[in-house]
Design a protein around this motif. Structure first.
Motif, PDB file in Angstrom:
ATOM      1  N   ALA A 151       0.703  -1.075   0.131  1.00  0.00           N
ATOM      2  CA  ALA A 151       0.001  -0.014  -0.099  1.00  0.00           C
ATOM      3  C   ALA A 151       0.564   1.306   0.149  1.00  0.00           C
ATOM      4  CB  ALA A 151      -0.965  -0.161   1.127  1.00  0.00           C
ATOM      5  N   SER A 152       1.913   1.286   0.853  1.00  0.00           N
ATOM      6  CA  SER A 152       2.510   2.617   0.813  1.00  0.00           C
ATOM      7  C   SER A 152       3.522   2.849  -0.368  1.00  0.00           C
ATOM      8  CB  SER A 152       3.464   2.477   2.222  1.00  0.00           C
ATOM      9  OG  SER A 152       4.523   1.351   2.172  1.00  0.00           O
ATOM     10  N   GLU A 153       3.787   1.924  -0.898  1.00  0.00           N
ATOM     11  CA  GLU A 153       4.578   2.162  -2.266  1.00  0.00           C
ATOM     12  C   GLU A 153       3.633   2.753  -3.523  1.00  0.00           C
ATOM     13  OE1 GLU A 153       8.022   1.886  -3.300  1.00  0.00           O
ATOM     14  OE2 GLU A 153       8.242   2.305  -1.117  1.00  0.00           O
ATOM     15  N   PHE A 154       2.367   2.040  -3.455  1.00  0.00           N
ATOM     16  CA  PHE A 154       1.321   2.396  -4.465  1.00  0.00           C
ATOM     17  C   PHE A 154       1.554   3.823  -5.036  1.00  0.00           C
ATOM     18  CE2 PHE A 154      -2.527   2.924  -6.715  1.00  0.00           C
ATOM     19  CZ  PHE A 154      -2.705   1.503  -7.348  1.00  0.00           C
ATOM     20  N   SER A 155       1.292   4.516  -4.400  1.00  0.00           N
ATOM     21  CA  SER A 155       1.323   6.040  -5.131  1.00  0.00           C
ATOM     22  C   SER A 155       2.489   6.378  -5.580  1.00  0.00           C
ATOM     23  CB  SER A 155       0.803   6.973  -3.967  1.00  0.00           C
ATOM     24  OG  SER A 155       1.363   6.790  -2.712  1.00  0.00           O
ATOM     25  N   TYR A 156       3.733   5.927  -5.056  1.00  0.00           N
ATOM     26  CA  TYR A 156       4.913   6.424  -6.166  1.00  0.00           C
ATOM     27  C   TYR A 156       4.991   5.749  -7.293  1.00  0.00           C
ATOM     28  CZ  TYR A 156       5.587   7.208  -0.788  1.00  0.00           C
ATOM     29  OH  TYR A 156       5.551   7.352   0.513  1.00  0.00           O
ATOM     30  N   ASN A 157       4.752   4.337  -7.073  1.00  0.00           N
ATOM     31  CA  ASN A 157       5.021   3.375  -8.348  1.00  0.00           C
ATOM     32  C   ASN A 157       3.787   2.976  -8.810  1.00  0.00           C
ATOM     33  OD1 ASN A 157       7.966   3.521  -8.224  1.00  0.00           O
ATOM     34  ND2 ASN A 157       7.766   2.396  -6.402  1.00  0.00           N
ATOM     35  N   MET A 158       2.954   3.881  -9.120  1.00  0.00           N
ATOM     36  CA  MET A 158       1.463   3.425  -9.456  1.00  0.00           C
ATOM     37  C   MET A 158       1.533   2.764 -10.809  1.00  0.00           C
ATOM     38  SD  MET A 158      -2.167   5.288  -9.456  1.00  0.00           S
ATOM     39  CE  MET A 158      -3.440   4.984 -10.622  1.00  0.00           C
ATOM     40  N   PRO A 159       1.110   1.377 -10.879  1.00  0.00           N
ATOM     41  CA  PRO A 159       1.173   0.504 -12.081  1.00  0.00           C
ATOM     42  C   PRO A 159       0.187   1.373 -13.299  1.00  0.00           C
ATOM     43  CG  PRO A 159      -0.065  -0.476 -10.323  1.00  0.00           C
ATOM     44  CD  PRO A 159       0.458   0.763  -9.981  1.00  0.00           C
ATOM     45  N   LEU A 160       0.652   0.935 -14.239  1.00  0.00           N
ATOM     46  CA  LEU A 160      -0.321   1.247 -15.495  1.00  0.00           C
ATOM     47  C   LEU A 160      -1.429   0.440 -15.132  1.00  0.00           C
ATOM     48  CD1 LEU A 160       1.727   1.471 -18.414  1.00  0.00           C
ATOM     49  CD2 LEU A 160       0.707   3.435 -17.229  1.00  0.00           C
ATOM     50  N   LEU A 161      -2.735   0.945 -15.229  1.00  0.00           N
ATOM     51  CA  LEU A 161      -3.989   0.331 -14.903  1.00  0.00           C
ATOM     52  C   LEU A 161      -4.754  -0.476 -16.162  1.00  0.00           C
ATOM     53  CD1 LEU A 161      -5.654   2.298 -12.107  1.00  0.00           C
ATOM     54  CD2 LEU A 161      -4.084   0.471 -11.859  1.00  0.00           C
ATOM     55  N   SER A 162      -5.363  -1.395 -15.855  1.00  0.00           N
ATOM     56  CA  SER A 162      -5.958  -2.037 -17.008  1.00  0.00           C
ATOM     57  C   SER A 162      -7.307  -1.249 -17.405  1.00  0.00           C
ATOM     58  CB  SER A 162      -6.396  -3.620 -16.548  1.00  0.00           C
ATOM     59  OG  SER A 162      -7.234  -3.536 -15.619  1.00  0.00           O
ATOM     60  N   LYS A 163      -8.148  -1.914 -18.402  1.00  0.00           N
ATOM     61  CA  LYS A 163      -9.298  -1.134 -18.748  1.00  0.00           C
ATOM     62  C   LYS A 163     -10.375  -0.956 -17.687  1.00  0.00           C
ATOM     63  CE  LYS A 163      -9.297  -0.692 -23.917  1.00  0.00           C
ATOM     64  NZ  LYS A 163      -8.291  -1.684 -24.170  1.00  0.00           N
ATOM     65  N   LYS A 164     -10.332  -2.152 -16.964  1.00  0.00           N
ATOM     66  CA  LYS A 164     -11.385  -2.535 -16.245  1.00  0.00           C
ATOM     67  C   LYS A 164     -10.806  -3.011 -14.574  1.00  0.00           C
ATOM     68  CE  LYS A 164     -15.555  -3.170 -18.546  1.00  0.00           C
ATOM     69  NZ  LYS A 164     -16.483  -4.242 -18.961  1.00  0.00           N
ATOM     70  N   PRO A 165      -9.954  -1.989 -14.170  1.00  0.00           N
ATOM     71  CA  PRO A 165      -9.504  -2.643 -12.869  1.00  0.00           C
ATOM     72  C   PRO A 165     -10.523  -2.721 -11.722  1.00  0.00           C
ATOM     73  CG  PRO A 165      -9.044  -0.468 -12.918  1.00  0.00           C
ATOM     74  CD  PRO A 165      -9.775  -0.742 -14.258  1.00  0.00           C
ATOM     75  N   LEU A 166     -10.078  -3.802 -10.795  1.00  0.00           N
ATOM     76  CA  LEU A 166     -10.663  -4.026  -9.531  1.00  0.00           C
ATOM     77  C   LEU A 166      -9.814  -4.116  -8.530  1.00  0.00           C
ATOM     78  CD1 LEU A 166     -13.409  -4.819  -7.630  1.00  0.00           C
ATOM     79  CD2 LEU A 166     -12.829  -7.120  -8.431  1.00  0.00           C
ATOM     80  N   PHE A 167     -10.084  -3.194  -7.384  1.00  0.00           N
ATOM     81  CA  PHE A 167      -9.207  -3.035  -6.348  1.00  0.00           C
ATOM     82  C   PHE A 167      -9.644  -3.850  -5.028  1.00  0.00           C
ATOM     83  CE2 PHE A 167      -7.645   0.185  -8.759  1.00  0.00           C
ATOM     84  CZ  PHE A 167      -6.350   0.422  -8.589  1.00  0.00           C
ATOM     85  N   ILE A 168      -8.731  -4.742  -4.687  1.00  0.00           N
ATOM     86  CA  ILE A 168      -9.127  -5.633  -3.519  1.00  0.00           C
ATOM     87  C   ILE A 168      -8.029  -5.224  -2.268  1.00  0.00           C
ATOM     88  CG2 ILE A 168      -9.344  -7.812  -2.202  1.00  0.00           C
ATOM     89  CD1 ILE A 168     -10.192  -9.092  -5.050  1.00  0.00           C
ATOM     90  N   PHE A 169      -8.557  -4.499  -1.216  1.00  0.00           N
ATOM     91  CA  PHE A 169      -7.859  -4.242  -0.108  1.00  0.00           C
ATOM     92  C   PHE A 169      -7.871  -5.259   1.121  1.00  0.00           C
ATOM     93  CE2 PHE A 169      -9.050  -0.389  -2.552  1.00  0.00           C
ATOM     94  CZ  PHE A 169      -7.898   0.339  -2.480  1.00  0.00           C
TER      95      PHE A 169
END
Ligand code: F6R
Length: 357
Positions: free
Chosen positions: A82-100
């Motif tokens: 989680a803490s790295e996500f904002s610095y290294n945000m991946p290229l997202l797919s067309k229909k991403p689903l986020f699971i926390f």
């Protein structure tokens, strides 16, 4: 409410078989079919890629969850700290689903990602032990872990509950997609619960092994390949956070690329081998470190065992081995900490839920 237990951690380790059975029960309908909320089902079917976001032990559960979801449901999954996500945000797919994934549902690092992905309009599911928690309220949907309160700072039953719930989610998606499974997932989870019980029944053995391998040690290594690599990362986190022994989990194949330089006479190296396709290679690694003086402890599985193995786990489905191989790791960490007079339930410098970024 520790009852007869000296520590919540040991109580919570022991509760794991009951939690698995509770999860089976909660996610089953009258016809013994898996039942998952219709909105969650639809979100899973709609997604072309899943992004799992978590921290610490929940991240380690996510690594196993990725393998389970990809193998069973065939949806690609990425797992992010989680803490790295904002610095290294991946290229997202067309229909991403986020699971926390979050035991407490309060982890600020994970919440920061949720706030961001929500502002981008992406759907989200929180897998948590605390419905009503921040991450549960703010995500679109919640999957409950049903693990009961986890009091010890070191997470144990939440890890196995997270893997079990993600497995159920994966199976539900597979069924909806018309994918035929060659095993009965609920029955396999039932076997897992019984095997967990057989392990928690052998506490003296693990106490003895902890003494034998960790007494007076400043560092320890855990090695595994494939599925076992995910579990050794959790094993090392458990040991370091409560016993303060510096511990790392490595992919067996990475040893020769650097780590093997750290092996000295008596260095404890714990190897997990539950997967047929890597059994031969990980045993090669055990020989390599042993030849350099390491004190090796091998945890294998029925069908793959050798006579010298320290622990042989009863057989479970190959995708579900983390649910059982982690139990000896939790118990080894517990007894290592106990032997060193550490405050098992409240290790120094740590808080149960980390509500600052
Ligand atoms: C380790 C541990 C922590 C948590 C992490 C995430 O035993 O407890 O690493 O797993 O702080 O917490 P949750 O799951 O509440 O988001």
């Amino acid at each position: 409410e520790k009852g007869t237990y000296d520590h919540f951690m040991l109580k919570e380790i022991d509760e794991q078989p009951f939690v698995i059975r509770k999860i089976i029960q909660e996610y089953q309908d009258e016809q013994d079919n898996i039942k998952v909320d219709g909105n969650i089902r639809a979100a899973m079917l709609d997604a072309d890629r899943i992004y799992i976001i978590a921290a610490g032990t929940s991240y380690n559960a996510g690594l196993v969850g990725k393998q389970v979801i990809e193998n069973i449901a065939g949806t690609p999954v990425e797992v992010h700290i989680a803490s790295e996500f904002s610095y290294n945000m991946p290229l997202l797919s067309k229909k991403p689903l986020f699971i926390f994934i979050s035991q407490s549902g309060e982890t600020a690092d994970s919440r920061a990602v949720l706030v961001k992905t929500k502002s981008l309009g992406h759907p989200s599911i929180t897998v948590t032990n605390v419905p009503g928690s921040t991450l549960s309220r703010e995500a679109d949907y919640t999957l409950h872990l049903y693990a009961g309160p986890e009091i010890a700072v070191a997470s144990t039953k939440a890890y196995t509950a997270q893997i079990a719930v993600l497995t159920i989610l994966a199976v539900d998606t597979a069924t909806e997609k018309g994918i035929k499974l060659n095993f009965d997932p609920l029955q396999e989870l039932g076997i897992v619960a019984s095997v967990m019980e057989s392990l928690t029944d052998q506490k003296e053995r693990f106490a003895k092994l902890a003494k034998e391998f960790f007494t007076g040690m400043r560092n320890a290594f855990f090695i595994g390949r494939s599925t076992d690599y995910f579990v050794v990362q959790e094993a090392s986190l458990k040991l370091k956070e409560i016993s303060y022994i510096q511990a790392e989990g490595f992919a067996g194949g990475e040893l020769k690329h650097g780590t093997i330089a750290l092996i000295e006479d008596g260095t404890p190296v714990i190897a997990i081998s539950t997967q047929e396709n890597v059994n031969y290679s990980i045993r090669g690694n055990v020989q390599e470190v042993s030849a350099r003086g390491a004190n090796t402890c091998v945890v294998s599985m029925e069908g793959l065992e050798q006579e010298s193995d320290n622990i042989v786990l009863p057989r479970v489905h190959p995708l579900l081995t983390p649910l059982v191989s982690v139990v000896p790791m939790q118990l080894l960490a517990y007894y290592a900490a106990l032997h060193r007079d550490c405050d098992v339930d409240k290790p120094r410098n740590l808080a149960k839920s980390v509500t600052v970024e």
